[in-house]
Design a protein around this motif. Sequence first.
Motif, PDB file in Angstrom:
ATOM      1  N   VAL A 199       0.833  -1.203   0.000  1.00  0.00           N
ATOM      2  CA  VAL A 199       0.000   0.000   0.000  1.00  0.00           C
ATOM      3  C   VAL A 199       0.867   1.253   0.000  1.00  0.00           C
ATOM      4  CG1 VAL A 199      -1.711   1.314   1.295  1.00  0.00           C
ATOM      5  CG2 VAL A 199      -1.918  -1.173   1.128  1.00  0.00           C
ATOM      6  N   GLU A 200       1.929   1.227   0.813  1.00  0.00           N
ATOM      7  CA  GLU A 200       2.820   2.384   0.892  1.00  0.00           C
ATOM      8  C   GLU A 200       3.559   2.606  -0.417  1.00  0.00           C
ATOM      9  OE1 GLU A 200       6.577   3.939   3.634  1.00  0.00           O
ATOM     10  OE2 GLU A 200       5.463   2.130   4.187  1.00  0.00           O
ATOM     11  N   ALA A 201       4.029   1.506  -1.039  1.00  0.00           N
ATOM     12  CA  ALA A 201       4.737   1.636  -2.311  1.00  0.00           C
ATOM     13  C   ALA A 201       3.805   2.166  -3.398  1.00  0.00           C
ATOM     14  CB  ALA A 201       5.321   0.285  -2.725  1.00  0.00           C
ATOM     15  N   GLU A 202       2.572   1.681  -3.412  1.00  0.00           N
ATOM     16  CA  GLU A 202       1.622   2.156  -4.421  1.00  0.00           C
ATOM     17  C   GLU A 202       1.264   3.614  -4.202  1.00  0.00           C
ATOM     18  OE1 GLU A 202      -2.804   1.143  -4.821  1.00  0.00           O
ATOM     19  OE2 GLU A 202      -1.825  -0.279  -6.176  1.00  0.00           O
ATOM     20  N   GLU A 203       1.203   4.037  -2.949  1.00  0.00           N
ATOM     21  CA  GLU A 203       0.905   5.436  -2.650  1.00  0.00           C
ATOM     22  C   GLU A 203       1.982   6.353  -3.216  1.00  0.00           C
ATOM     23  OE1 GLU A 203       0.136   8.353   1.234  1.00  0.00           O
ATOM     24  OE2 GLU A 203       0.376   6.178   1.482  1.00  0.00           O
ATOM     25  N   VAL A 204       3.239   5.930  -3.086  1.00  0.00           N
ATOM     26  CA  VAL A 204       4.342   6.708  -3.651  1.00  0.00           C
ATOM     27  C   VAL A 204       4.222   6.771  -5.172  1.00  0.00           C
ATOM     28  CG1 VAL A 204       6.843   6.809  -3.950  1.00  0.00           C
ATOM     29  CG2 VAL A 204       5.883   6.190  -1.719  1.00  0.00           C
TER      30      VAL A 204
END
Length: 575
Positions: free
Chosen positions: A120-125
Amino acid sequence: MGDDGGGRGCGTPRELQRLKQQAMEYYQENGVPRRLEELLNSTFYLQPTDVYGHLANCFSKLAKPPTICKILGKSVLDGLGLPTLQVEIFCTVQNFPKSICSVVIPTHFDVLENALPELVEAEEVERNQAVSTAMQWVNQSISEELQGMEPSSQAEVDLTLRTFFANKVQEEKERKELEKNLEKSMLSISMPLLPPAPPPPPSKKKPQKPGRKETLLEKPITPAEPAEPVLHGSMAIGAVSLAIAKTSAILGNRPLYLNIASLKYGQGVEMLLEIQKQVNKTVDSLPPPKAETKKGHNGNKRGQQPLPSKMSHLGCLTISCDTIEQPLLLLQGICTSLELELGTNLHLAINCAGHELMDYSRGKYEVATGTYKNGAEMVDLYVELLNKYPSIIALIDPFRKEDSEHWDSIHNALGSRCHIIAGAASKSISKLLECGDVNSPKSNGRIMKHTNQTTVSDLVEITSLIDSKKHITILGSPDGEATDDSLVDLAVGLGVRFIKLGGLSRGEWVTKYNRLLTIEEELAENGALSPHEEHTFFYVNEEAEKALEAAATGELLEPTEPIFPTEVVEDSARM
């Protein structure tokens, strides 16, 4: 304006006559259209306000057409509260800059349920980079390149956008090549030369005894293809192209779908809207379907009360079930209570999502918890399902796109009875236009999504290509949708057979359903849509029957060009 007593007021007949004479002399010297001369001659018989109004209307028709003066991109929130791109078009209209319209385009990112925090964090970036890059493209280069162009010149605008994007792709390619070469040079400097490795020792495999056969191993599954790379900022291309089309429609004082239709073929468009407005309201209140004596794969009786349900991010009801048939039995009960007949009032399309069912460790599809089937068994499962539920008229992504052999098998088995649709298994629009092959994997139709660098001209071209292959086109809505309803106008204007939307539960979806209803009313009022007309879903079935008859009699049939209505496929829970 009042008279000063001497007959010199601007509103007096004498003053009007003097102004008219001056205008006539000026335009006689500099050239004047015949229509304007007639108008000036007729102003003597009009009131002053009428004179100015007629002159203003005349000059507005002679004015330069509206041109693009600025395009503004900014970050807004989509239906899930995630950042996406909004594009606003400003045009110079009669020498004054004016904001004409704006559109919001969804991002291409899939929204995964219960994803790991690091994903989720990687996709947010990634999402933030995609949106910020798109904003930069729109506010700088794209705005400058399209400045001065007419919004009505959609093909010219899209060509400019395509060229701009192709240059960006080339720049990215050169950047990656440079990084790769630098990395290689650094490795060659830092790593010492090593002696070559010794040859492997000879194999000590025992000779096979006569008459003994080796154990046959199952054919290894083809690994999943890597996702098509998406260049950060590409959504700016699709957003600007759509915004220009919408701007042209507004300036031309006509609906967007008619503007889109004129780009493709300009013929009348028929549509049908079948929505189950009561489904989500009645699911919890209805009793479970009647239980059967036959047990399912895990020993639980079919028809058992399903586990508590929840609403997915697509606004659809998701229910934990014991068998594949349980949701279909539930729908049958709902339709009975609403006095609807499956196959007549309502047809079903199943989003199988084969790419999500594959268990790569076993090389089989997990159709239910603990139940695994190979490709051939999956074909048998789909055949049995359609035998029991003939109201199913489409299977979306029954297999992964890599399993071409099984796509061929299911198309041969069911292609004349329902639509075999490639959604996630389909290539992107840009790849399809590049290769021109819409037959891989073998299917009856494809789901197209307006995302990233896809222009309106691309949509016109790809739907024309799919139509020419006698396939059906479904315009699909990405996961992260916004309340912009332009997708509906695109679907109707392009004349696609179906539109695939989310459930009737959130603003971004309800807005599109309302737009469909509005267009349906407009078409009915104009006589372009008969409310009593019966639509047939089985174009493939009819053609197959004709082909079989022709083969039996030795006749050859000329292919017919179908005119498809636009119908709704609500994005339902996957298998």
